[in-house]
Each structure stands twice: as C-alpha cells, then as structure tokens.
Motif scaffolding. Structure first.
Motif, PDB file in Angstrom:
ATOM      1  N   VAL A 135      -3.316   3.516  -5.814  1.00 15.14           N
ATOM      2  CA  VAL A 135      -3.743   2.207  -5.316  1.00 15.14           C
ATOM      3  C   VAL A 135      -3.584   1.175  -6.419  1.00 15.14           C
ATOM      4  O   VAL A 135      -3.962   1.410  -7.555  1.00 15.14           O
ATOM      5  CB  VAL A 135      -5.225   2.232  -4.861  1.00 15.14           C
ATOM      6  CG1 VAL A 135      -5.687   0.841  -4.466  1.00 15.14           C
ATOM      7  CG2 VAL A 135      -5.430   3.205  -3.715  1.00 15.14           C
ATOM      8  N   SER A 183      -4.446  -3.014  -6.675  1.00 21.79           N
ATOM      9  CA  SER A 183      -5.047  -4.109  -5.920  1.00 21.79           C
ATOM     10  C   SER A 183      -4.975  -5.405  -6.719  1.00 21.79           C
ATOM     11  O   SER A 183      -5.201  -5.409  -7.926  1.00 21.79           O
ATOM     12  CB  SER A 183      -6.504  -3.767  -5.604  1.00 21.79           C
ATOM     13  OG  SER A 183      -7.055  -4.725  -4.740  1.00 21.79           O
ATOM     14  N   GLU A 241      -7.013 -10.632  -1.085  1.00 14.48           N
ATOM     15  CA  GLU A 241      -6.745  -9.395  -1.794  1.00 14.48           C
ATOM     16  C   GLU A 241      -5.491  -8.759  -1.200  1.00 14.48           C
ATOM     17  O   GLU A 241      -5.325  -8.719   0.012  1.00 14.48           O
ATOM     18  CB  GLU A 241      -7.932  -8.469  -1.619  1.00 14.48           C
ATOM     19  CG  GLU A 241      -7.782  -7.119  -2.273  1.00 14.48           C
ATOM     20  CD  GLU A 241      -9.020  -6.276  -2.065  1.00 14.48           C
ATOM     21  OE1 GLU A 241      -9.729  -6.060  -3.052  1.00 14.48           O
ATOM     22  OE2 GLU A 241      -9.274  -5.858  -0.919  1.00 14.48           O
ATOM     23  N   THR A 284      -3.480  -5.130  -1.489  1.00 15.56           N
ATOM     24  CA  THR A 284      -3.595  -3.771  -1.998  1.00 15.56           C
ATOM     25  C   THR A 284      -2.349  -2.982  -1.621  1.00 15.56           C
ATOM     26  O   THR A 284      -1.982  -2.916  -0.453  1.00 15.56           O
ATOM     27  CB  THR A 284      -4.845  -3.075  -1.427  1.00 15.56           C
ATOM     28  OG1 THR A 284      -5.995  -3.846  -1.761  1.00 15.56           O
ATOM     29  CG2 THR A 284      -4.994  -1.673  -1.986  1.00 15.56           C
ATOM     30  N   SER A 300      -0.721   0.738  -1.574  1.00 18.03           N
ATOM     31  CA  SER A 300      -1.227   2.103  -1.650  1.00 18.03           C
ATOM     32  C   SER A 300      -0.239   3.101  -1.066  1.00 18.03           C
ATOM     33  O   SER A 300       0.657   2.745  -0.316  1.00 18.03           O
ATOM     34  CB  SER A 300      -2.563   2.233  -0.906  1.00 18.03           C
ATOM     35  OG  SER A 300      -2.354   2.173   0.488  1.00 18.03           O
TER      36      SER A 300
END
Length: 184
Positions: free
Chosen positions: A127, A129, A156, A158, A160
């Motif tokens: 991850v 972020s 935000e 992110t 992943s």
C-alpha cells in the motif's frame, strides 16, 4: 472614479471567493471527487471512457495510456464518494510488481512523497497512500501552507495490491472534514 474602485473591489472579492473555493476542490483526472455522479459520468465519457455493458457505474478506458476499469462509487444523494481504478491482471508476480512500481513512481511525480507506504510489493499486499492538501503538494509531499499553519487534507489517493487477486488498484476519495486529520 468611485465607480471604478467599486468595480475593482467587486472583481477582487469574486476572485478571492473563487480561489478559496477552488482550494477545497479535489479533482482526479480533472473530475471532482465530490461532484454529482451524472457530471462525473459525462466527464469520463468525454475522456474516452465507455460504460461497461449492464453496469451504471463501471467504465473501461485508459489512464495515462494503460487500459483500466474505473468504478465510481456514490452516496444516496448521487454524489461521487470514490474512484476505484483497476489495472488488468498480470500473468505473474514480477509483472504485477513492475506495474505497482511504475504506477507508484507516476503518482509520486504527480503528488509528491507518499504520506504512508508499506513497502514494495513482493511478499504480499502493498500500500502506498498520498494525502492531498489544498493548493497542491510540493516535492516533499507537503503543502506550502503547512509551513505557516496546520492544514487538513482534502483527499487521499491509495495505490494497492490486494492479497486476494494480486490486482493493482488505485483508490481515490475525498476526505470529509470530520475525517481529516491535522498534520504537524
């Protein structure tokens, strides 16, 4: 002369209001991440994304030249709450890892240093972020405003790789004011 000053003052006030409201806007691919779903779908179509047959909120298209599937989540009021960009499955772990690293570097170039990073993909889920601040970010990942006062993040992003299917995904969401954390 008095009329001219009044007009100048009015224009200055309008510019200040527009600038202040624009700083709270969080956009991804030029689309408001808090706008009406209808406007978002229209903007996605203009950007070359096409709805997936039988789906209202899922689109196929290209993000920075790579084919992706983009899912738009919205609330009961029809306002966008999140974008989920999914890259196609890769045939093996090394190509997934390479894609993750490529997308990560692309996001770092655009948004600055990540605010959270769990490491490189390889031994499991990874991850990275990015917290987005009013007025954008600088190379060190902080807003120029942070040097003067505490500023809340407004969004935000992110990146992943899930352990379930090893698919690289980007999650984009606007942070609601009550969720935002103050930074030192």
């Amino acid at each position: 002369m008095k009329m001219k000053k009044t007009i100048i003052a009015t224009v200055a006030l309008l510019v200040a209001i527009f600038t202040a409201s624009a700083q709270d806007a969080f956009r991804f691919m030029g689309i408001d991440v808090d706008g009406p779903f209808y406007d978002c779908a229209h903007s996605l179509r203009k950007a070359g994304f096409r709805p997936v047959r039988g789906e209202v909120n899922v689109f196929n298209g290209k993000y920075r030249g790579t084919p992706v599937t983009l899912q738009v989540e919205s609330d009961e009021a029809g306002r966008v709450t999140m974008f989920i960009i999914s890259y196609p499955l890769r045939p093996d772990i090394s190509s997934t890892s390479s894609l993750y690293d490529t997308v990560r570097m692309m996001l770092i170039q655009e948004y600055g240093t990540p605010s959270l990073s769990s490491g490189e993909y390889g031994d499991g889920p990874a991850v990275t972020s990015f917290s987005i601040y009013p007025g954008g970010t600088t190379d060190d990942g902080s807003s120029p405003l942070l040097r003067k006062k505490t500023v809340e993040a407004i969004g935000e992003i992110t990146l992943s790789v899930s352990g379930e299917d090893d698919r690289v995904r980007i999650f984009v969401r606007k942070i609601q004011r009550e969720e935002a954390t103050e930074l030192p």
